[in-house]
Design a protein around this motif. Sequence first.
Motif, short mmCIF file in Angstrom:
data_model
loop_
_atom_site.label_atom_id
_atom_site.label_comp_id
_atom_site.label_asym_id
_atom_site.label_seq_id
_atom_site.Cartn_x
_atom_site.Cartn_y
_atom_site.Cartn_z
N THR A 44 -2.22 15.09 8.23
CA THR A 44 -2.23 13.95 9.14
C THR A 44 -2.06 14.41 10.57
O THR A 44 -2.74 13.92 11.49
CB THR A 44 -1.13 12.95 8.76
OG1 THR A 44 -1.26 12.57 7.39
CG2 THR A 44 -1.21 11.70 9.63
N SER A 45 -1.16 15.33 10.78
CA SER A 45 -0.95 15.87 12.13
C SER A 45 -2.21 16.55 12.65
O SER A 45 -2.58 16.38 13.82
CB SER A 45 0.22 16.87 12.11
OG SER A 45 0.44 17.41 13.39
N ILE A 62 2.69 2.40 10.49
CA ILE A 62 2.63 1.06 11.10
C ILE A 62 3.13 0.00 10.12
O ILE A 62 2.80 0.01 8.94
CB ILE A 62 1.20 0.75 11.56
CG1 ILE A 62 0.75 1.78 12.60
CG2 ILE A 62 1.12 -0.66 12.14
CD1 ILE A 62 -0.61 1.52 13.20
N VAL A 63 3.93 -0.92 10.67
CA VAL A 63 4.46 -2.07 9.93
C VAL A 63 3.88 -3.32 10.59
O VAL A 63 4.52 -3.96 11.42
CB VAL A 63 6.00 -2.10 9.97
CG1 VAL A 63 6.55 -3.26 9.14
CG2 VAL A 63 6.58 -0.78 9.46
N ALA A 103 -0.33 5.92 8.45
CA ALA A 103 -0.23 5.09 7.25
C ALA A 103 0.01 3.64 7.63
O ALA A 103 0.65 3.33 8.64
CB ALA A 103 0.90 5.59 6.35
N ASN A 104 -0.49 2.73 6.79
CA ASN A 104 -0.28 1.29 6.92
C ASN A 104 0.76 0.90 5.87
O ASN A 104 0.49 0.93 4.67
CB ASN A 104 -1.60 0.57 6.67
CG ASN A 104 -1.45 -0.95 6.68
OD1 ASN A 104 -0.38 -1.49 6.92
ND2 ASN A 104 -2.56 -1.64 6.44
N ASP A 105 1.95 0.49 6.34
CA ASP A 105 3.03 0.19 5.40
C ASP A 105 3.02 -1.25 4.91
O ASP A 105 3.74 -1.59 3.99
CB ASP A 105 4.39 0.50 6.05
CG ASP A 105 5.53 0.38 5.07
OD1 ASP A 105 5.32 0.64 3.87
OD2 ASP A 105 6.63 -0.02 5.48
N ASP A 112 6.08 9.78 4.73
CA ASP A 112 5.57 10.99 4.08
C ASP A 112 4.13 11.28 4.52
O ASP A 112 3.76 12.41 4.81
CB ASP A 112 5.62 10.84 2.56
CG ASP A 112 7.01 11.09 1.99
OD1 ASP A 112 7.84 11.69 2.69
OD2 ASP A 112 7.25 10.64 0.85
N VAL A 113 3.31 10.22 4.54
CA VAL A 113 1.91 10.37 4.96
C VAL A 113 1.85 10.81 6.42
O VAL A 113 1.10 11.73 6.79
CB VAL A 113 1.13 9.06 4.75
CG1 VAL A 113 -0.26 9.15 5.37
CG2 VAL A 113 1.04 8.71 3.27
#
Length: 414
Positions: free
Chosen positions: A382-383, A338-339, A359-361, A375-376
């Motif tokens: 994560t999956s 997420i951005v 992930a929080n970008d 990558d995360v």
Amino acid sequence: MRILLSTYGLRGDVEPLAALGAALQAHGVEARVSAPGDAEFAALLARAGVTMAPAFAPVREWAKEMINRSRSASPEDRARLISAQAAEIVARQYEALSTAAEGCDAVLAFGLFPSCAAARMVAEQHGMRYMLGTFCPVWLPSPHNRPHEYPSHPLPPGVTDNRLLWEMDIRTKNALFGEAVNGQRASLGLLPVENVRDYVYGNPVLLACDPTLGPWPDSDLIDAVQTGAFILPDERPFPDGLEAFLDAGPPPVYVGFGSISVAREAGFTAIEAIRARGLRAVIARGWAELGPVDDRDDCFAVGEVNQQALFGRVAAVIHHGGAGTTVAAARAGAPQAIVPQIGDQPYWARRVAELGIGANDGAVPSAESLSAALDVALAPETSTRAAAVAGKIRTDGAEVAARLLIELAGQPSR
């Protein structure tokens, strides 16, 4: 029985009300949705079989105009602009909702604060029941979270007492919206209200988000009834060529940023990061009209698409953190990167990271940061976690809210 559902916002505000309207009509209740009159929203509500009552203006051009006005303004000028916009919205939306509310027994209002204020006044004038709704816990007074920070009304540094900050939020909303609300009330012959926030919020508030993604710890500052997210079933087929693209290789990464202004730069950066891993991409055009950067066959651009079906076939979802996209990806078990930019998006990005489903970008992605976030998202753990969380996402939020509203509409107004 007839219930008015009101919002002024973007697709993430309108689609849930289409789902709720359909759920109400399944109970034999006539639902009417007041939403921006953009063609995409008219088509969405028609697909759900719900009557549309256009709000005061289409939102796409209005939003662009407001962004252009505020882009070079100082914080003080932006605060004055917010107040001026609020007065315009309250007055114009009051007129639109007064027409839409004819014959209705109750109104549920989402979206911009001035639009909800207009809905509250219409309910007061028509003798209807009123309830505020929101799609994220962060907007509600609670000792567990801080209020939104407005231009020229910063939260004081070093203050960690959220109760004190929410008391200050009352003064902030009075300063920004009080003149708009009480000016409209005066034009209607109504007495002014001293606390515009609590007048518009009412009590209780309907919290329409998934309790796994957005839990609501009880608050003694306001009562919230959490129903789960409103999800509109989507049976639409894929656009031409998408099925063949999906079948032609491994699951691609979805990239979509809706109406967010950062979309173009972030989209190009995302494609670069995806290609660096030898993966393919499905690119949602959105307001920024994203598309492939060249003529290679590893990217496929889509417009309006069935996310419910698509997200079950992608390796990850890169997006802006809107409530609707977040729950759609979580429900499909798709890892997320997420951005976040504005509003509640940072909250959803944080929750996705806390749950281990993505992930929080951060708000300003670079090639390095977005690559790390991807990558995360693509990591096996994560999956696995995303698949586990998918089984916890509620799908009955619209049904729960419909029953609540039917009960509310049957009670005397107050």
